[in-house]
Design a protein around this motif. Structure first.
Motif, PDB file in Angstrom:
ATOM      1  N   THR A   1       7.857 127.135 -22.666  1.00 30.53           N
ATOM      2  CA  THR A   1       7.050 125.913 -22.752  1.00 30.53           C
ATOM      3  C   THR A   1       5.732 126.102 -22.001  1.00 30.53           C
ATOM      4  OG1 THR A   1       9.160 124.737 -22.711  1.00 30.53           O
ATOM      5  CG2 THR A   1       7.173 123.406 -22.500  1.00 30.53           C
TER       6      THR A   1
ATOM      7  N   LYS B   1      17.876 133.280 -26.515  1.00 26.04           N
ATOM      8  CA  LYS B   1      16.921 133.828 -27.489  1.00 26.04           C
ATOM      9  C   LYS B   1      17.294 135.274 -27.814  1.00 26.04           C
ATOM     10  CE  LYS B   1      14.294 130.094 -26.755  1.00 26.04           C
ATOM     11  NZ  LYS B   1      14.088 128.980 -27.660  1.00 26.04           N
TER      12      LYS B   1
ATOM     13  N   PHE C   1      11.409 122.857 -31.848  1.00 25.58           N
ATOM     14  CA  PHE C   1      11.969 122.371 -30.596  1.00 25.58           C
ATOM     15  C   PHE C   1      10.881 121.534 -29.905  1.00 25.58           C
ATOM     16  CE2 PHE C   1      13.125 123.309 -26.016  1.00 25.58           C
ATOM     17  CZ  PHE C   1      14.146 122.377 -25.983  1.00 25.58           C
TER      18      PHE C   1
ATOM     19  N   ALA D   1       9.678 121.296 -27.161  1.00 22.98           N
ATOM     20  CA  ALA D   1       8.791 121.977 -26.211  1.00 22.98           C
ATOM     21  C   ALA D   1       7.410 122.253 -26.789  1.00 22.98           C
ATOM     22  CB  ALA D   1       9.426 123.298 -25.762  1.00 22.98           C
ATOM     23  N   THR D   2       7.350 122.539 -28.092  1.00 24.91           N
ATOM     24  CA  THR D   2       6.056 122.838 -28.716  1.00 24.91           C
ATOM     25  C   THR D   2       5.115 121.642 -28.562  1.00 24.91           C
ATOM     26  OG1 THR D   2       7.418 123.958 -30.401  1.00 24.91           O
ATOM     27  CG2 THR D   2       5.044 123.928 -30.756  1.00 24.91           C
TER      28      THR D   2
HETATM   29  C1  LIG Z   1      13.055 127.893 -26.812  1.00 24.52           C
HETATM   30  C2  LIG Z   1      11.851 127.361 -27.483  1.00 24.52           C
HETATM   31  C3  LIG Z   1      10.719 126.924 -26.765  1.00 24.52           C
HETATM   32  C4  LIG Z   1      10.692 126.738 -25.278  1.00 24.52           C
HETATM   33  O1  LIG Z   1      11.073 127.799 -24.515  1.00 24.52           O
HETATM   34  P1  LIG Z   1      11.639 127.554 -23.022  1.00 24.52           P
HETATM   35  O2  LIG Z   1      11.685 128.917 -22.462  1.00 24.52           O
HETATM   36  O3  LIG Z   1      12.990 126.947 -23.178  1.00 24.52           O
HETATM   37  O4  LIG Z   1      10.686 126.662 -22.310  1.00 24.52           O
HETATM   38  C5  LIG Z   1       9.596 126.575 -27.484  1.00 24.52           C
HETATM   39  N1  LIG Z   1       9.573 126.598 -28.820  1.00 24.52           N
HETATM   40  C6  LIG Z   1      10.647 126.977 -29.549  1.00 24.52           C
HETATM   41  C7  LIG Z   1      10.539 127.008 -31.038  1.00 24.52           C
HETATM   42  C8  LIG Z   1      11.829 127.352 -28.910  1.00 24.52           C
HETATM   43  O5  LIG Z   1      12.887 127.721 -29.637  1.00 24.52           O
END
Ligand SMILES: *Cc1c(COP(=O)(O)O)cnc(C)c1O
Length: 391
Positions: free
Chosen positions: A78, A203, A103, A105-106
């Motif tokens: 993130t 991941k 997700f 976070a984007t």
């Molecule tokens: C996992 C993920 C994130 C965020 O990564 P973090 O390390 O958990 O902050 C952002 N975008 C996508 C598409 C993700 O799968």
């Protein structure tokens, strides 16, 4: 290679008796245990936990793997997206186009850098954003587009870049699910102007905790990412704070794990690909289980194995009863979460429909052919059972 010594008889094992785990991290770590022990000892013996040669080494390896000049390790994926945007000059007053199927976070990262996300719909076959969606959403305030290589599948970069390049729009890749994926042979991370990776444990390349990285070829942007992630240090002295930054670093213990795992990433992705091809062949015979399409130019990292099924939640419960763990990525599209409703123009029908149908099947480098068969026959029964019930 045999991963499991025992497992409950297929079926009727109940949700606590998992016969096919969603992601078999244990098997991955068992394969590299001795190397991991050694790599951690190397860090603890030097007492260099923040920065240092182990981090430098991984950053160099990851830049080279992606085909980029610079890699900056940060605290998570993130932050990687936010810092990539901020270091590229995106901020208040700017709009950033983001697919609604990602997700959360984007979207958080766009807001964190002060810009306004503009959430757009996705293609019905790939569930990814396309050049057409971007074209329809561009305004005079658009500064950047975030292409999310969701499920590990690179977005259609030829058409996207043909649209963004003449207009000078920044292209940020959210490659958090796409370690090692390729588009026309070019790795995810090297397809846009700058890219963000996550090393969250689940991941394809995962740490033993949180971690992330930004990769780019632009030296000035790379040094701004580094400054922003380390308290705004811009000079040679660690107490010269030329910009307002923060603390967002990839620590040496995580970097050590990532270097060990990176040596396995190609083989692990190839094993995922074999499982994915098998899923594709077997599920072609299951009516009402619609796979997500892969563009011919795309070589996915196969992070997630997603199918679309009717009555998804009931199908999911039926699979859990047979010991098959599944996931849903994602059950609610970004624009339907309360804090983000203002960021879409209207309904986004494809994303909304997909959110009610997508089901992520077990996928790991160590999943066996028998396990894939077991998932497929459980899925066939569950889907046919649900469809039978409905009619
Ligand atoms: C996992 C993920 C994130 C965020 O990564 P973090 O390390 O958990 O902050 C952002 N975008 C996508 C598409 C993700 O799968």
């Amino acid at each position: 290679m045999k991963q499991r010594t025992s497992r409950p008889a297929a079926g009727r094992s109940g949700p606590n008796n998992v016969s096919v785990p969603f992601l078999d991290l244990k098997a991955m770590h068992a394969e590299i245990q001795a190397e991991l022990d050694c790599a951690w000892r190397a860090v603890t013996s030097t007492n260099a936990y923040i920065g240092g040669s182990v981090l430098d080494r991984f950053e160099g390896e990851w830049a080279a793997y992606c085909g980029r000049r610079y890699c900056i390790g940060v605290a998570n994926g993130t932050d990687a997206i936010e810092l990539a945007l901020a270091a590229s000059g995106v901020g208040p007053g700017d709009e950033v186009i983001v697919p609604a199927n990602t997700f959360i976070a984007t979207v958080e990262a766009v807001i964190a850098c002060g810009a306004r996300p503009v959430l757009v719909d996705i293609d019905d076959r790939t569930l990814l954003v396309t050049a057409d969606h971007i074209r329809a959403a561009v305004t005079s305030r658009t500064a950047a587009v975030i292409v999310v290589h969701l499920y590990g599948q690179p977005a259609g970069m030829d058409e996207i870049l043909a649209f963004t390049e003449p207009r000078g729009l920044l292209v940020v890749e959210d490659a958090a699910q796409a370690h090692g994926a390729r588009w026309h042979g070019v790795r995810a991370g090297a397809l846009g102007d700058i890219a963000a990776f996550s090393f969250y444990p689940g991941k394809n390349l995962g740490a033993f905790g949180d971690g992330g990285a930004v990769v780019t070829d632009d030296a000035a942007v790379a040094s701004r990412v580094r400054a922003l992630s380390t308290h705004g240090v811009t000079g040679a002295s660690r107490y010269h704070h030329g910009v307002v930054g923060r603390n967002s670093r990839l620590d040496a213990l995580q970097a050590a794990v990532l270097s060990v795992k990176l040596a396995r990433l190609g083989g692990w992705n190839a094993a995922r690909r074999r499982a994915s091809l098998q899923y594709g062949r077997v599920l072609a015979g299951v009516k009402d289980a619609r796979p997500v399409a892969n563009a011919p130019e795309a070589e996915s990292s196969h992070h997630l194995q997603v199918v679309r099924v009717p009555r998804r939640d009931a199908v999911r419960t039926a699979l859990a009863d047979r010991g098959v763990e599944t996931g849903v990525h994602y059950p609610v599209p970004c624009h339907q979460h309360e804090p983000y409703r203002a960021f879409a123009e209207g309904p986004l029908p494809v994303a909304e429909r997909a959110a009610s149908e997508v089901l992520s099947l077990p996928m790991s480098p160590h999943i066996s052919a028998e396990q894939v068969m077991e998932v497929c026959s459980a899925l066939r029964e569950a889907v046919e059972g649900q469809v039978g019930r409905a009619s």
